[in-house]
Design a protein around this motif. Structure first.
Motif, short mmCIF file in Angstrom:
data_model
loop_
_atom_site.label_atom_id
_atom_site.label_comp_id
_atom_site.label_asym_id
_atom_site.label_seq_id
_atom_site.Cartn_x
_atom_site.Cartn_y
_atom_site.Cartn_z
N ALA A 13 0.92 -1.52 0.42
CA ALA A 13 -0.13 0.04 -0.02
C ALA A 13 0.85 1.45 0.12
O ALA A 13 0.50 2.61 -0.61
CB ALA A 13 -1.02 0.23 1.17
N ARG A 14 1.90 1.15 0.30
CA ARG A 14 2.82 2.23 0.61
C ARG A 14 4.00 2.22 -0.51
O ARG A 14 4.71 3.08 -0.43
CB ARG A 14 4.01 2.04 1.74
CG ARG A 14 2.27 2.18 3.51
CD ARG A 14 1.66 3.39 3.39
NE ARG A 14 2.52 4.25 3.63
CZ ARG A 14 3.18 4.72 5.12
NH1 ARG A 14 2.75 3.79 6.12
NH2 ARG A 14 3.48 5.61 5.41
N LEU A 15 3.97 1.30 -1.53
CA LEU A 15 5.10 0.91 -1.81
C LEU A 15 5.66 2.39 -3.00
O LEU A 15 6.44 2.70 -3.03
CB LEU A 15 4.59 0.32 -3.17
CG LEU A 15 6.03 -0.51 -3.56
CD1 LEU A 15 7.05 -1.32 -3.36
CD2 LEU A 15 5.28 -1.77 -5.54
N ASP A 16 4.42 2.63 -3.47
CA ASP A 16 5.19 4.77 -5.16
C ASP A 16 5.67 4.97 -4.06
O ASP A 16 6.75 6.55 -4.00
CB ASP A 16 3.92 4.92 -5.77
CG ASP A 16 3.12 3.53 -6.12
OD1 ASP A 16 4.33 2.64 -6.59
OD2 ASP A 16 1.97 4.27 -7.21
N ASP A 17 5.66 5.79 -2.76
CA ASP A 17 6.04 6.74 -1.88
C ASP A 17 6.83 6.43 -1.32
O ASP A 17 8.16 7.39 -1.74
CB ASP A 17 5.12 6.96 -0.46
CG ASP A 17 3.71 7.04 -0.79
OD1 ASP A 17 3.52 7.51 -2.03
OD2 ASP A 17 2.33 6.55 0.10
N ILE A 18 7.34 5.23 -0.84
CA ILE A 18 8.66 5.17 -0.44
C ILE A 18 9.52 4.94 -1.79
O ILE A 18 11.36 5.37 -1.79
CB ILE A 18 9.18 3.26 0.80
CG1 ILE A 18 10.27 3.53 1.12
CG2 ILE A 18 8.42 2.48 -0.30
CD1 ILE A 18 10.80 3.01 1.78
N LEU A 19 9.56 4.33 -3.34
CA LEU A 19 9.79 3.87 -4.31
C LEU A 19 10.28 5.56 -4.12
O LEU A 19 11.80 5.99 -5.12
CB LEU A 19 9.72 3.48 -5.49
CG LEU A 19 9.49 1.62 -5.14
CD1 LEU A 19 9.05 1.13 -5.54
CD2 LEU A 19 11.01 1.35 -4.64
N TYR A 20 9.66 6.22 -4.32
CA TYR A 20 10.06 7.96 -4.58
C TYR A 20 10.65 8.83 -4.00
O TYR A 20 11.63 9.29 -4.87
CB TYR A 20 8.21 8.00 -4.98
CG TYR A 20 8.66 9.79 -4.87
CD1 TYR A 20 9.32 10.17 -6.32
CD2 TYR A 20 8.89 11.29 -3.97
CE1 TYR A 20 9.16 11.84 -7.00
CE2 TYR A 20 8.79 11.78 -4.20
CZ TYR A 20 8.80 13.07 -5.91
OH TYR A 20 8.74 14.09 -6.32
N LYS A 21 11.06 8.15 -2.58
CA LYS A 21 11.73 8.47 -1.22
C LYS A 21 13.23 7.99 -1.97
O LYS A 21 14.22 8.34 -1.45
CB LYS A 21 11.18 8.82 -0.05
CG LYS A 21 9.46 9.54 0.09
CD LYS A 21 10.12 10.89 0.63
CE LYS A 21 9.69 11.72 0.92
NZ LYS A 21 8.14 10.96 2.29
N LEU A 22 13.60 6.87 -1.92
CA LEU A 22 14.74 5.64 -2.63
C LEU A 22 14.74 6.58 -3.23
O LEU A 22 16.65 6.72 -3.18
CB LEU A 22 13.85 4.38 -1.91
CG LEU A 22 14.08 4.11 -1.12
CD1 LEU A 22 13.67 2.81 -0.86
CD2 LEU A 22 15.13 3.80 -0.38
N LYS A 23 14.72 7.10 -4.16
CA LYS A 23 14.54 7.21 -5.29
C LYS A 23 15.26 8.72 -5.33
O LYS A 23 16.67 9.13 -5.90
CB LYS A 23 14.46 7.29 -6.96
CG LYS A 23 13.93 5.79 -7.29
CD LYS A 23 12.58 5.84 -8.05
CE LYS A 23 12.94 4.42 -8.48
NZ LYS A 23 11.07 3.74 -9.42
N ASP A 24 14.77 9.59 -4.59
CA ASP A 24 15.55 10.93 -4.29
C ASP A 24 16.76 10.93 -3.51
O ASP A 24 17.08 11.86 -3.56
CB ASP A 24 14.45 11.28 -3.47
CG ASP A 24 13.67 12.89 -3.94
OD1 ASP A 24 13.66 13.39 -5.62
OD2 ASP A 24 13.59 13.62 -3.01
N LEU A 25 17.92 9.67 -3.12
CA LEU A 25 18.64 9.90 -2.17
C LEU A 25 19.67 9.80 -3.27
O LEU A 25 20.72 9.53 -2.93
CB LEU A 25 18.95 8.62 -2.03
CG LEU A 25 17.44 9.27 -0.23
CD1 LEU A 25 17.61 7.65 0.58
CD2 LEU A 25 18.27 9.90 0.05
#
Length: 205
Positions: free
Chosen positions: A181-193
Motif C-alpha cells: 500500500a505504501r510502495l510508490d511513496d517509499i520508492l519515490y523517496k528512495l530514488k530521491d537519495l
C-alpha cells in the motif's frame, strides 16, 4: 484498502485438545512462511508424539493462497486434512499450518465422526490465537554507500518495512519488504537519495 494490500494470519502458536469416545485429538497451529518451516514443525511433533497413530495436517502459504497441502495420514480419505483446511479457510487465513495428532481410544468414530473431530480440534486451536492483519510486502534489494545508511534506515522505519537481510560494510546491502500500500511513496523517496541502487527481487510475501 484493497484486499490484495493486506492478508490475515496468526503470529503465535496455539494448542487445543478435543476428545471423542476415548480418542484424543491434539491440535497445534503455528504461523509459517515456507514449506520448510512446516516440515520442521511436523517433524518436531512426530518426535514429541511417537506413539500417536495419526499426524494429520493442513497448511496454506502465500498471498494468493495457491500453496496448500492436506494430509489424512492414514485416516479415511477426506476425513482429516480437508476439514482442517476448511477451518483455516473459513477464517480467511494464510501463512498458517495446523497439525492434529490423534491417539486412538479403541472405538471407531466412522467418517462423519472423524470429520467432526478434526474440524472441531482445528476450530478450537484457532480460537486460542488472535488473528492479525499484515501488509502484503514486495521485496526489494537496496545497495548504498555507508554514508547513506541513516537516511535509508529512517525511511525503512517510517514506512514500516521489514528488514529481511542486511550486510553493513563500506557498501551496504539491504533486503526489505515494503508494504504494498505504501510502495510508490517509499520508492519515490528512495530514488530521491540518488546513490541508492534499488532492485526488485522475484520473491514476495
Amino acid at each position: 484498502m484493497t484486499e490484495q494490500d493486506y492478508y490475515q494470519t496468526i503470529e503465535k502458536a496455539g494448542f487445543a485438545e478435543f476428545k471423542d469416545r476415548g480418542s484424543r485429538f491434539l491440535a497445534y497451529t503455528f504461523p509459517l512462511t515456507a514449506v520448510e518451516d512446516f516440515k520442521q514443525q511436523l517433524q518436531n511433533l512426530k518426535k514429541e508424539h511417537p506413539k500417536a497413530v495419526h499426524h494429520c495436517f493442513a497448511y496454506r502459504i502465500g498471498i494468493d493462497g495457491n500453496q496448500f497441502r492436506v494430509s489424512d495420514d492414514g485416516e479415511p480419505s477426506g476425513s482429516a486434512g480437508r476439514p482442517i483446511l476448511g477451518q483455516i479457510d473459513s477464517k480467511g487465513l494464510t501463512n498458517i499450518g495446523i497439525v492434529v495428532v490423534r491417539y486412538f481410544g479403541g472405538t471407531l468414530l466412522g467418517v462423519p465422526g472423524l470429520i467432526n473431530a478434526y474440524k472441531s480440534a482445528a476450530a478450537m486451536t484457532l480460537q486460542m490465537v488472535p488473528v492479525i492483519q499484515k501488509s502484503v510486502e514486495i521485496l526489494y534489494d537496496l545497495q548504498f554507500d555507508y554514508t547513506r545508511m541513516n537516511e535509508v534506515m529512517i525511511l525503512v522505519k517510517q514506512y514500516n518495512c521489514s528488514v529481511l537481510m542486511q550486510e553493513m560494510q563500506l557498501f551496504c546491502q539491504l533486503r526489505i519488504g515494503i508494504p504494498k500500500a505504501r510502495l510508490d511513496d517509499i520508492l519515490y523517496k528512495l530514488k530521491d537519495l540518488h546513490t541508492v541502487e534499488i532492485t526488485k527481487t522475484k520473491l514476495s510475501r
